[in-house]
Design an enzyme around this catalytic site. Structure first.
Site, PDB file in Angstrom:
ATOM      1  N   ASP A 215    -112.044  51.005  90.185  1.00 52.14           N
ATOM      2  CA  ASP A 215    -111.061  50.336  89.351  1.00 52.14           C
ATOM      3  C   ASP A 215    -111.459  50.432  87.878  1.00 52.14           C
ATOM      4  OD1 ASP A 215    -108.718  48.448  89.235  1.00 52.14           O
ATOM      5  OD2 ASP A 215    -110.221  47.142  88.323  1.00 52.14           O
ATOM      6  N   GLU A 269    -126.573  61.202  98.975  1.00 50.77           N
ATOM      7  CA  GLU A 269    -127.657  60.917  99.920  1.00 50.77           C
ATOM      8  C   GLU A 269    -127.138  60.664 101.329  1.00 50.77           C
ATOM      9  OE1 GLU A 269    -130.054  57.621  98.804  1.00 50.77           O
ATOM     10  OE2 GLU A 269    -130.422  58.391  96.770  1.00 50.77           O
TER      11      GLU A 269
END
Length: 541
Positions: A215, A269
């Site tokens: 956002d 990751e």
């Protein structure tokens, strides 16, 4: 795995780059489905509707905020980034919902709100209790005021929701809130803030979420010195003129990219193609492109398509511009027609039968474009914007300040039954939905549309099924074809042509020298095969 559909090759192979051509369904949790009968949608309600979403054919769900929040701005004022608001359920409910979604091969994207927190966040409460210059206040944007006694705000910045962007606290300092006063801006120059959000990312990634919608992704860094922008305002405090650069000192600052370069390795990751998409309102394609790349975010929302006129020249200009932007960074563009902040596109295109016909045509156009598509809950039912809500029930903070309201696109969804039953917003017809639903929605409930092969719901299902099955629809490129005035036509390889008739007359395929088999039409064709106005077709090439 490959098979054929109507003689065309199709594929169902999985891809870790799923987001490149995914169809993502935005859920505004408060308004989607209510499992406990309190009138507010919740995560168990979402969980119960997952089979519906599976049948609809979406690849992922984006959940607007469900975090602990006083709901001063519909949940975009977060009081705890690591918990679920009791009105929406519990973390156990979230985990169960996500487990069921993954079992149905539906990925989960969550909203992240990093520009500001709620004023009820523990950090802000600590900041108010602490002294000016304290470590607690350094997490936010506190400043001394101007004037003889600091009675004037630090600069002339204005809130996106209207009025000034500064509120004074009892000890005389002012804090910045680019949105509502209940949404104080965080200080992203503070290492503690950056560390906190890296940990928030890991918290939700560890729970298994597949991505984040960021956002106000362009807003976290403010220009050094917080300079005034040079505005004049009307008597209501609304901006009527802005002097100087189009790029505001609180939006799209270069330093924001350092944040995303910290976040991308965290996403990378985790296995399974974890992704992030930016809500970034910027001044040029080149500026937007900077948010996307191997070391930053995966996607940025393309709002131009949503703002296009229902006009062939407007659509084509924006499509060409959007695809060129995508080429700048080698990433797919995104397409969207409705969301929780804008009028539903049925209403934007004229409302009533005309608006619905045009909305279906625009949706079928969107789903044929290269890239990913974002749908907003309820658009598959053909819902219109609710314009006649009583003022006393409107909760949008923008309405309180400017008279402009986003509540009309957030009215709870109609699932079945009658208005007296709240259209089964709760399966048992219990409770009163938090915003009233129009009685005319009885014909638009999911239940009412289920058995009608021509309903908007079944049209969406057919379009999404074809998009998933036909390799021409999704990634790749498009080639424009010659077409009569008022008509758009393009080819998607292999073997699909898209025709959008926005002319004021019916069009025969022979005018485009096309003879393929119709795969899908957004509305009924004439008995002689001509394409009516405000209609899109997909056909074999």
């Amino acid at each position: 795995m490959r098979r054929t559909w109507k003689g065309l090759p199709v594929t169902t192979q999985a891809n870790d780059d799923w987001w490149r051509d995914a169809v993502v369904y935005q859920i505004y949790p408060r308004s989607f489905a209510d499992a406990d009968g309190d009138g507010t949608g919740d995560l168990q309600g979402v969980r119960g509707k997952l089979p519906y979403l599976r049948e609809l054919g979406v690849d992922a769900v984006w959940l607007s905020p469900f975090y602990t929040s006083p709901l001063a701005d519909g949940g975009y004022d977060v009081a705890d980034y690591r918990d679920v608001d009791p009105r929406f359920g519990t973390l156990a409910d979230f985990d169960a919902m996500m487990k069921d979604a993954h079992a149905l091969n539906i990925r989960i994207i969550v909203d992240l709100v990093p520009n500001h927190s709620s004023d009820q966040h523990v950090w802000f409460r600590q900041a108010l209790a602490a002294a000016p210059g304290s470590a607690e206040r350094e997490r936010y944007m506190f400043r001394e005021g101007k004037g003889e006694n600091g009675e004037l705000p630090p600069n002339d910045w204005e809130s996106i929701f209207g009025g000034r962007a500064w509120t004074r606290v009892p000890d005389g300092q002012w804090y910045l809130h680019l949105f509502a006063p209940e949404q104080p801006d965080l200080n992203w120059e503070n290492p503690e803030v950056r560390a906190e959000f890296r940990d928030v990312l890991r918290f939700w990634l560890d729970r298994g979420v597949d991505g984040f919608r960021i956002d106000v992704a362009h807003g976290m860094i403010k220009e050094a010195g917080l300079p005034s922008v040079g505005r004049t305002t009307d008597e209501g405090g609304r901006q009527v003129e802005m002097l100087g650069s189009e790029r505001l000192p609180y939006f799209d600052q270069d330093g924001v990219h350092d944040i995303y370069r910290e976040w991308r390795p965290i996403l990378d990751e985790y296995p399974g193609g974890r992704m992030a998409v930016a809500e970034a309102w910027v001044e040029s394609p080149e500026r937007l492109a900077r948010y996307i790349g191997a070391d930053e975010l995966h996607q940025a929302f393309n709002f131009d398509f949503m703002m296009a006129d229902f006009d062939p020249a407007s659509f084509r200009t924006i499509i060409d511009k959007s695809l060129a932007e995508a080429d700048l960074v080698g990433a797919p563009t995104t397409w969207v027609l409705s969301n929780h902040d804008k009028f539903r596109h049925v209403t934007r295109y004229g409302d009533g039968e005309l608006g619905l016909r045009r909305a279906r045509a625009a949706t079928q156009l969107m789903l044929a474009l290269p890239g990913s598509a974002y749908l907003y809950n309820g658009e598959e039912l053909g819902l219109n914007e609710v314009l006649d809500l009583p003022d006393e029930l409107r909760e949008d903070p923008s309405f309180q300040r400017t008279g402009e309201s986003r509540d009309g696109c957030r009215v709870p969804l109609p699932w079945g039954g009658t208005a007296a039953e709240g259209f089964r917003f709760n399966p048992d017809g219990l409770g009163t939905p938090w915003l009233p639903q129009p009685a005319k929605w009885e014909a638009l409930t999911a239940q009412a549309q289920e058995s009608d092969p021509d309903s908007t719901l079944n049209f969406y299902r057919a379009a999404l099924r074809l998009r998933k099955e036909l390799p021409a629809l999704g990634g790749g490129t498009l080639t424009w074809l010659d077409a009569p005035e008022g008509v758009l036509a393009f080819r998607r390889e292999p073997g699909v042509v898209v025709v959008v008739n926005i002319a004021d007359r019916a069009v025969d395929l022979s005018e485009l020298t096309l003879t393929g088999e119709i795969l899908l039409s957004s509305g009924p064709l004439h008995t002689d095969g001509r394409i009516p106005a405000d209609t899109t077709v997909w056909l074999t090439a």
